[in-house]
Design a protein around this motif. Structure first.
Motif, PDB file in Angstrom:
ATOM      1  N   PRO A  41       0.391  -1.043  -0.172  1.00 24.39           N
ATOM      2  CA  PRO A  41       0.137   0.295   0.258  1.00 24.39           C
ATOM      3  C   PRO A  41       0.358   1.043   0.024  1.00 24.39           C
ATOM      4  CG  PRO A  41       0.182  -0.796   2.352  1.00 24.39           C
ATOM      5  CD  PRO A  41       1.144  -1.886   1.521  1.00 24.39           C
ATOM      6  N   LYS A  42       0.857   2.306  -0.507  1.00 23.04           N
ATOM      7  CA  LYS A  42       0.743   3.586  -0.149  1.00 23.04           C
ATOM      8  C   LYS A  42       0.589   4.186   0.967  1.00 23.04           C
ATOM      9  CE  LYS A  42       1.542   4.645  -5.662  1.00 23.04           C
ATOM     10  NZ  LYS A  42       1.943   3.899  -6.140  1.00 23.04           N
ATOM     11  N   GLN A  43      -0.541   4.070   1.365  1.00 29.62           N
ATOM     12  CA  GLN A  43      -1.165   4.468   2.628  1.00 29.62           C
ATOM     13  C   GLN A  43      -1.460   3.355   3.001  1.00 29.62           C
ATOM     14  OE1 GLN A  43      -3.658   7.605   1.957  1.00 29.62           O
ATOM     15  NE2 GLN A  43      -1.408   9.698   1.820  1.00 29.62           N
ATOM     16  N   LEU A  44      -1.914   3.513   4.462  1.00 30.76           N
ATOM     17  CA  LEU A  44      -2.104   2.768   5.712  1.00 30.76           C
ATOM     18  C   LEU A  44      -2.984   3.703   5.795  1.00 30.76           C
ATOM     19  CD1 LEU A  44       0.566   0.991   5.429  1.00 30.76           C
ATOM     20  CD2 LEU A  44      -0.460   0.314   7.411  1.00 30.76           C
ATOM     21  N   THR A  45      -4.751   3.455   6.070  1.00 31.35           N
ATOM     22  CA  THR A  45      -5.833   4.278   6.894  1.00 31.35           C
ATOM     23  C   THR A  45      -6.487   3.620   7.889  1.00 31.35           C
ATOM     24  OG1 THR A  45      -5.733   5.410   4.634  1.00 31.35           O
ATOM     25  CG2 THR A  45      -7.747   5.520   5.697  1.00 31.35           C
ATOM     26  N   LEU A  46      -6.278   3.641   9.481  1.00 30.51           N
ATOM     27  CA  LEU A  46      -7.364   3.327  10.198  1.00 30.51           C
ATOM     28  C   LEU A  46      -8.231   4.561  10.741  1.00 30.51           C
ATOM     29  CD1 LEU A  46      -4.256   1.812   9.983  1.00 30.51           C
ATOM     30  CD2 LEU A  46      -4.424   1.706  12.442  1.00 30.51           C
ATOM     31  N   LYS A  47      -9.590   4.238  10.302  1.00 30.49           N
ATOM     32  CA  LYS A  47     -10.840   4.771  10.576  1.00 30.49           C
ATOM     33  C   LYS A  47     -11.047   4.541  12.108  1.00 30.49           C
ATOM     34  CE  LYS A  47     -15.327   7.282   8.960  1.00 30.49           C
ATOM     35  NZ  LYS A  47     -14.718   7.867   8.767  1.00 30.49           N
ATOM     36  N   PHE A  48     -11.638   5.455  12.815  1.00 27.67           N
ATOM     37  CA  PHE A  48     -12.077   5.325  14.597  1.00 27.67           C
ATOM     38  C   PHE A  48     -13.586   6.129  13.951  1.00 27.67           C
ATOM     39  CE2 PHE A  48      -7.620   5.056  14.581  1.00 27.67           C
ATOM     40  CZ  PHE A  48      -7.117   3.755  15.453  1.00 27.67           C
ATOM     41  N   SER A  49     -14.323   5.149  15.541  1.00 30.71           N
ATOM     42  CA  SER A  49     -15.972   5.692  15.790  1.00 30.71           C
ATOM     43  C   SER A  49     -15.537   7.376  15.841  1.00 30.71           C
ATOM     44  CB  SER A  49     -16.275   4.669  16.363  1.00 30.71           C
ATOM     45  OG  SER A  49     -15.203   4.476  18.590  1.00 30.71           O
ATOM     46  N   GLU A  50     -14.661   7.785  16.450  1.00 32.39           N
ATOM     47  CA  GLU A  50     -14.386   9.536  17.656  1.00 32.39           C
ATOM     48  C   GLU A  50     -13.818   9.759  16.579  1.00 32.39           C
ATOM     49  OE1 GLU A  50     -17.032  10.089  19.818  1.00 32.39           O
ATOM     50  OE2 GLU A  50     -17.499   8.035  19.698  1.00 32.39           O
ATOM     51  N   ARG A  51     -13.656  11.151  16.922  1.00 38.57           N
ATOM     52  CA  ARG A  51     -12.355  12.388  16.656  1.00 38.57           C
ATOM     53  C   ARG A  51     -11.577  11.744  18.192  1.00 38.57           C
ATOM     54  NH1 ARG A  51     -13.116  16.010  13.270  1.00 38.57           N
ATOM     55  NH2 ARG A  51     -11.457  17.700  14.770  1.00 38.57           N
ATOM     56  N   LEU A  52      -9.979  11.920  17.353  1.00 37.35           N
ATOM     57  CA  LEU A  52      -8.601  11.196  17.284  1.00 37.35           C
ATOM     58  C   LEU A  52      -8.100  13.072  18.005  1.00 37.35           C
ATOM     59  CD1 LEU A  52      -6.989   9.196  15.317  1.00 37.35           C
ATOM     60  CD2 LEU A  52      -9.048   8.855  17.737  1.00 37.35           C
ATOM     61  N   GLU A  53      -7.796  12.791  19.431  1.00 36.43           N
ATOM     62  CA  GLU A  53      -6.492  13.906  20.171  1.00 36.43           C
ATOM     63  C   GLU A  53      -5.255  13.530  19.361  1.00 36.43           C
ATOM     64  OE1 GLU A  53      -6.529  16.717  21.701  1.00 36.43           O
ATOM     65  OE2 GLU A  53      -9.027  15.751  21.907  1.00 36.43           O
ATOM     66  N   PRO A  54      -4.967  14.529  17.208  1.00 42.91           N
ATOM     67  CA  PRO A  54      -3.205  14.122  17.402  1.00 42.91           C
ATOM     68  C   PRO A  54      -2.140  14.272  18.197  1.00 42.91           C
ATOM     69  CG  PRO A  54      -4.932  15.562  16.157  1.00 42.91           C
ATOM     70  CD  PRO A  54      -5.956  15.756  17.691  1.00 42.91           C
ATOM     71  N   LYS A  55      -2.242  14.449  19.160  1.00 41.48           N
ATOM     72  CA  LYS A  55      -1.262  14.735  19.966  1.00 41.48           C
ATOM     73  C   LYS A  55      -0.688  13.320  20.676  1.00 41.48           C
ATOM     74  CE  LYS A  55      -0.305  19.877  19.919  1.00 41.48           C
ATOM     75  NZ  LYS A  55      -0.084  20.387  21.443  1.00 41.48           N
ATOM     76  N   PHE A  56      -1.880  12.813  21.052  1.00 46.43           N
ATOM     77  CA  PHE A  56      -1.566  11.702  21.464  1.00 46.43           C
ATOM     78  C   PHE A  56      -1.825  10.425  21.853  1.00 46.43           C
ATOM     79  CE2 PHE A  56      -2.350  15.616  24.370  1.00 46.43           C
ATOM     80  CZ  PHE A  56      -1.222  15.355  24.808  1.00 46.43           C
ATOM     81  N   SER A  57      -2.725   9.863  19.464  1.00 51.48           N
ATOM     82  CA  SER A  57      -2.832   9.011  19.078  1.00 51.48           C
ATOM     83  C   SER A  57      -1.747   8.593  17.801  1.00 51.48           C
ATOM     84  CB  SER A  57      -4.265   9.569  18.519  1.00 51.48           C
ATOM     85  OG  SER A  57      -4.875   9.754  19.319  1.00 51.48           O
TER      86      SER A  57
END
Length: 120
Positions: A41-57
């Motif tokens: 894959p050129k990218q890996l994408t993981l989709k979640f049920s809630e909005r994430l905190e970018p600094k801690f995910s």
């Protein structure tokens, strides 16, 4: 009698709100998917049920058969805040890869998990 009905309706409304506020981010989809056998894959994408905190995910991609050697990748959160997107710095070679992820939501709840996929 009407006062009891109003009180019951208010209690149900508040209970529904509290449940939403305490939600955890759960992985709902991944590309490549868990256990998939696919071209690199050129990218890996993981989709979640809630909005994430970018600094801690985040996520890490490793090759367990090579003593957990990490595949370098740039990881970012999508504009809608619900996906982690990893772009490998070099094409992934054939083999089994493990994706380990952790997700933190605004209410500071942390979830984590892992899955593997195979590059043919």
């Amino acid at each position: 009698m009407k006062l009891h009905l109003i009180g019951a309706a208010l209690a149900l409304t508040l209970a529904g709100t509290a449940t939403q506020a305490l939600a955890h981010a759960h992985l709902v989809a991944a590309d490549p998917a868990a256990n998939a056998v696919a071209p690199a894959p050129k990218q890996l994408t993981l989709k979640f049920s809630e909005r994430l905190e970018p600094k801690f995910s985040g996520l890490a991609v490793t090759m367990p058969q090579m003593s957990g050697m990490a595949a370098a990748a740039k990881v970012e959160v999508s504009p809608d805040g619900k996906s982690l997107i990893a772009t490998p710095s070099a094409p992934l070679s054939a083999g089994v890869y493990k994706v380990s992820w952790h997700a933190v939501t605004a209410d500071t709840h942390r979830t984590e998990g892992a899955f593997t996929f195979t590059v043919r």
